[in-house]
Design an enzyme around this catalytic site. Structure first.
Site, PDB file in Angstrom:
ATOM      1  N   CYS A   1      34.947   4.766 -24.011  1.00  0.00           N
ATOM      2  CA  CYS A   1      34.079   4.680 -22.835  1.00  0.00           C
ATOM      3  C   CYS A   1      34.648   5.448 -21.650  1.00  0.00           C
ATOM      4  O   CYS A   1      34.222   5.257 -20.522  1.00  0.00           O
ATOM      5  CB  CYS A   1      33.834   3.225 -22.449  1.00  0.00           C
ATOM      6  SG  CYS A   1      35.322   2.279 -22.073  1.00  0.00           S
TER       7      CYS A   1
ATOM      8  N   HIS B   1       0.825  -1.212   0.000  1.00  0.00           N
ATOM      9  CA  HIS B   1       0.000   0.000   0.000  1.00  0.00           C
ATOM     10  C   HIS B   1       0.856   1.257   0.000  1.00  0.00           C
ATOM     11  O   HIS B   1       0.620   2.191  -0.770  1.00  0.00           O
ATOM     12  CB  HIS B   1      -0.923  -0.001   1.227  1.00  0.00           C
ATOM     13  CG  HIS B   1      -1.714   1.252   1.368  1.00  0.00           C
ATOM     14  ND1 HIS B   1      -1.284   2.334   2.108  1.00  0.00           N
ATOM     15  CD2 HIS B   1      -2.891   1.633   0.815  1.00  0.00           C
ATOM     16  CE1 HIS B   1      -2.168   3.309   2.027  1.00  0.00           C
ATOM     17  NE2 HIS B   1      -3.156   2.910   1.254  1.00  0.00           N
TER      18      HIS B   1
END
Length: 802
Positions: free
Chosen positions: A751, A420
């Site tokens: 990279c 919830h």
């Protein structure tokens, strides 16, 4: 026409178009039974009361005018919300059943019991509002559900309480906020044969990643017993993620994440006035997964089937019968948070400085918030909440929604991603950390903290106010480029956050990050567990690998699953996974690692990268890395994964590494396997033509290449002024290897960090003809723009020359 049909209708007579008649929940159950049963989706039988039965109940008891007056008094400020809700609920609870409606319900229940083969069958009684489960509004959890109801009297009583629950405080408030007329929303009741999940298991499932909206995964939460504990967040469930695109291939098992929850309680059948109750789970139940791999895949296939049928992302509840072992879907509704989220832009948070970590749990949302704690341990103390504070509590239920709306963030002890607290936080757009286990013990009211949900699956609570930046990335600003712009990703928990970026793949996935964070154990300590002499490390390794007879398999599974989440994020685009590139001092820091690593004066240029893979010191550890890649590609299905070898000093070393890989089932070219090499040593540039005979591509590691070209320790503060990736000598190296790779027909990218930090460097690379540039996600948009401008400039220059 049966006179009962005005008040009651069997599920198998309903379709999704019947929302006005029986509400979203019940119409959906009928739709699945009618349309998806033949596709293997099992839904327990049952029946629904109609909206006419609701209005008949109100009018036969003469309470409509009183309800109207009470609502108008509340709107006019003459009564509080709690007073109004209580008064209207009492109208229902004191009312009598109209004889015709009661008769219809009892007759349908008798028929259902006969079908179940037992008198007074146990049923679930669920509320289904006629304004429920709409694309722009979720009423999930706002009305009551009653489980294990048996007998006519108990059933009618539960149905009456369902009617009353249409006027809980939270439901009234939600309708008012969403603009629904309270006197035009009816309530249908679903009466469904109980699945014996009290002695089996149950949970919640989404056909989409709940935090990022990534649409290629199914998320499943699972706990022992009835499912209310998962929904309410009272239990920390198992969590599984499955990659949807591979579900149609029976040869694959695309479960890309399995996390075992504590599952310390389970809800089982009670008796009499208490039809359900919670009991502790056994240690065996806590240590075991609720679902087998086959069951996980079955549920995931059902989720994909249901999503395909409804044409939207779905939120489902499932249950497994402990008597028969059969799986069932007991609810399905459209997902309403991620489906309605703006997709053109999203925010990226970066923490610059922070205090010590106080608490960790599951992150809900992707934001960072600083503020003061307001500890509320019971719903009775809700009125003590201070607006704008960070709510810290054990767990939440729908009664907490009014103060959750006033919170800046939420932290709970219990619950999973489908609890919830998680669902409401998402709907409210609040960052939340659930399932911390100990937040209410370690935090206190008035304490200044920072809640970070921006660093992946793990949510972190830091002491004090962190220094962080927020950057808005707008997809509409991104222009296509010929040069591929890829992402550097390391954290599997954060990989899905970047799925919306139009990146050309992952240019660098760091294996060592997964090893150090998800596994934490030196691979050789798993291979030779019995040789370990450190009792503390040995005990911790035994704990981490509990459930594994073969401790090496723990390493393989965890590494394959971690990398799978990175490979999934941008599938089917290429994902370049660099094999482990720890230095010896870093390896020694892993559990059990100190017993397998030499002491080196300069680990930066010592026993690292390719030299480890064929060495007797680490060869068995590298074999586990290869097994993980093999599982990743062949069992999970990620053939988009490219393997990359770091710090390969010589051509002879390249030959040795490829041989060891082949011995471990990774043969270059087989099943489309490509192998790249890092270009980070001058020898890689000087002998680029020869290296290209052994590798399909190069990836320039500009940090190490700069260090070794200039002879500067990149970690030295004294020499920091000399460390410059844009030095002419370094640029010569880069220009040369790009040209040599092009001649050899090998792919080449970069990279390193430089293109992220320096726009001019990105332009230099484009001018050299590099194939790809891989950057950190937060700099992707800027680099993509720099590349587009560089390409446009080159095109203009070429046109001018022409």
């Amino acid at each position: 026409m049966n006179e009962n049909s005005a008040f009651v209708v069997e599920f198998d007579q309903l379709r999704r178009a019947d929302v006005a008649r029986v509400g979203g929940k019940n119409s959906s159950l009928g739709e699945m039974i009618q349309q998806l049963g033949q596709q293997g989706v099992d839904v327990p039988p049952g029946f629904a009361t109609t909206s006419q039965a609701y209005w008949n109940f109100i009018d036969e008891n003469g309470i409509r005018e009183t309800m109207n007056r009470l609502i108008e008094d509340w709107r006019a400020g003459k009564a509080s919300l709690p007073q109004t809700g209580q008064a209207i609920r009492q109208l229902f609870l004191r009312a009598d059943w109209p004889a015709s409606t009661a008769r219809a319900i009892i007759e349908a229940y008798t028929a259902l019991s006969k079908r179940a083969g037992r008198p007074d069958a146990s049923v679930a009684v669920r509320s289904s509002a006629t304004a429920e489960d709409l694309p722009d509004a979720s009423f999930a959890g706002q009305q009551e559900t009653f489980l294990n109801i048996s007998g006519e009297k108990a059933l009618l009583d539960a149905c009456r309480r369902c009617f009353a629950s249409l006027f809980t405080d939270r439901a009234i408030s939600y309708r008012q906020t969403k603009g629904f007329d309270h006197m035009k929303v009816a309530l249908s009741i679903g009466v469904q044969q109980m699945v014996r999940s009290d002695i089996g298991g149950s949970g919640v499932m989404f056909s989409i990643d709940t935090e990022t909206g990534f649409d290629k995964v199914v998320l499943i939460d699972a706990a022992w017993g009835l499912g209310e504990n998962v929904v309410q967040g009272a239990v920390d469930p198992d969590e599984y993620q499955v990659f949807k695109p591979f579900l149609d291939d029976p040869a694959l098992c695309p479960i890309i994440s399995k996390k075992r929850g504590h599952k310390k309680i389970k809800m089982i059948y009670g008796t009499g006035e208490q039809p359900t109750r919670n009991v502790p789970t056994s240690k065996a139940e806590q240590a075991a997964f609720v679902l087998s791999d086959a069951e996980i895949l079955t549920l995931a296939r059902w989720a994909a089937t249901i999503e395909r049928h409804y044409g939207c992302a779905m939120d489902m509840e499932w249950a497994r019968d402990g008597e028969t072992g059969r799986l069932y879907i007991v609810q399905a509704r459209p997902e309403t948070v991620q489906s309605n989220r703006e997709t053109a832009a999203f925010s990226s948070y970066t923490i610059r400085s922070k205090g010590k970590t106080l608490v960790t749990g599951l992150s809900i949302g992707d934001a960072i918030v600083s503020g003061h704690v307001c500890m509320i341990e019971s719903a009775r103390d809700i009125d003590q909440f201070i607006d704008g504070s960070i709510l810290v509590t054990s767990t939440t239920d729908p009664d907490w929604v009014p103060i959750m709306k006033r919170a800046a963030a939420i932290v709970t002890d219990h619950g999973g991603r489908t609890s919830h607290a998680a669902i409401v936080s998402r709907e409210l757009g609040l960052p939340a950390i659930v399932g911390t286990g100990n937040a209410t013990h370690l935090l206190h009211s008035g304490q200044e903290i920072t809640v970070s949900c921006a660093e992946g699956d793990e949510g972190l609570v830091y002491e004090g106010t962190a220094n962080y930046e927020v950057q808005t990335l707008n997809m509409d600003d991104i222009k296509p480029t010929r040069t591929k712009v890829m992402l550097n990703l390391a954290n599997p928990g954060a990989a899905f956050r970047w799925w919306k970026l139009p990146a050309d793949g992952v240019g660098l996935a760091r294996m060592e990050f997964v090893i150090s964070n998800a596994i934490r154990i030196h691979p050789m300590a798993l291979v030779h567990f019995d040789r370990l002499t450190d009792p503390v490390a040995k005990q911790e390794i035994a704990s981490l690998t509990s459930g594994y007879d073969d401790k090496s398999a723990y390493f393989v599974d965890q590494l394959a699953e971690g990398l799978a989440r990175i490979a999934a994020a941008l599938h089917p685009k290429p994902v370049i996974v660099r094999m482990s590139d720890f230095k010896t001092n870093e390896y020694a820091g892993l559990l059990g690692g100190a017993e397998f690593e030499p002491n080196e004066e300069n680990p930066m240029i010592g026993f690292r990268g390719a030299s480890r893979y064929y060495s007797p010191r680490y060869r068995e550890g590298f074999a586990l890395e290869c097994r993980a890649i093999r599982k990743l590609r062949n069992e999970l299905g990620f053939r988009n994964v490219v393997v990359m070898i770091p710090f390969c000093r010589s051509v002879g070393e390249a030959e040795k590494v490829l041989q060891v890989m082949a011995e471990n089932g990774l043969r270059r070219g087989e099943d489309g396997l490509q192998v790249y090499v890092m270009c980070e040593i001058p020898s890689n540039v000087i002998l680029a033509k020869e290296f290209a005979r052994y590798f399909d591509g190069f990836s320039i590691g500009s940090n190490d290449l700069t260090q070794l070209t200039l002879g500067v320790d990149r970690d030295s503060g004294e020499l920091a002024h000399l460390f410059d990736e844009q030095d002419e000598a370094v640029k010569w190296m880069i220009r040369t290897v790009i040209a040599e790779a092009g001649k050899a027909g090998a792919k080449i990218g970069i990279c390193g960090q430089a293109p992220s930090d320096h726009p001019s460097f990105a332009q230099f690379l484009v001018g050299c003809g590099i194939d790809s540039i891989s950057v950190t996600p937060d700099s992707f948009v800027a680099v993509k723009q720099n590349v587009a401008e560089a390409e446009a400039s080159l095109d203009e220059d070429g046109a001018a020359e022409g």
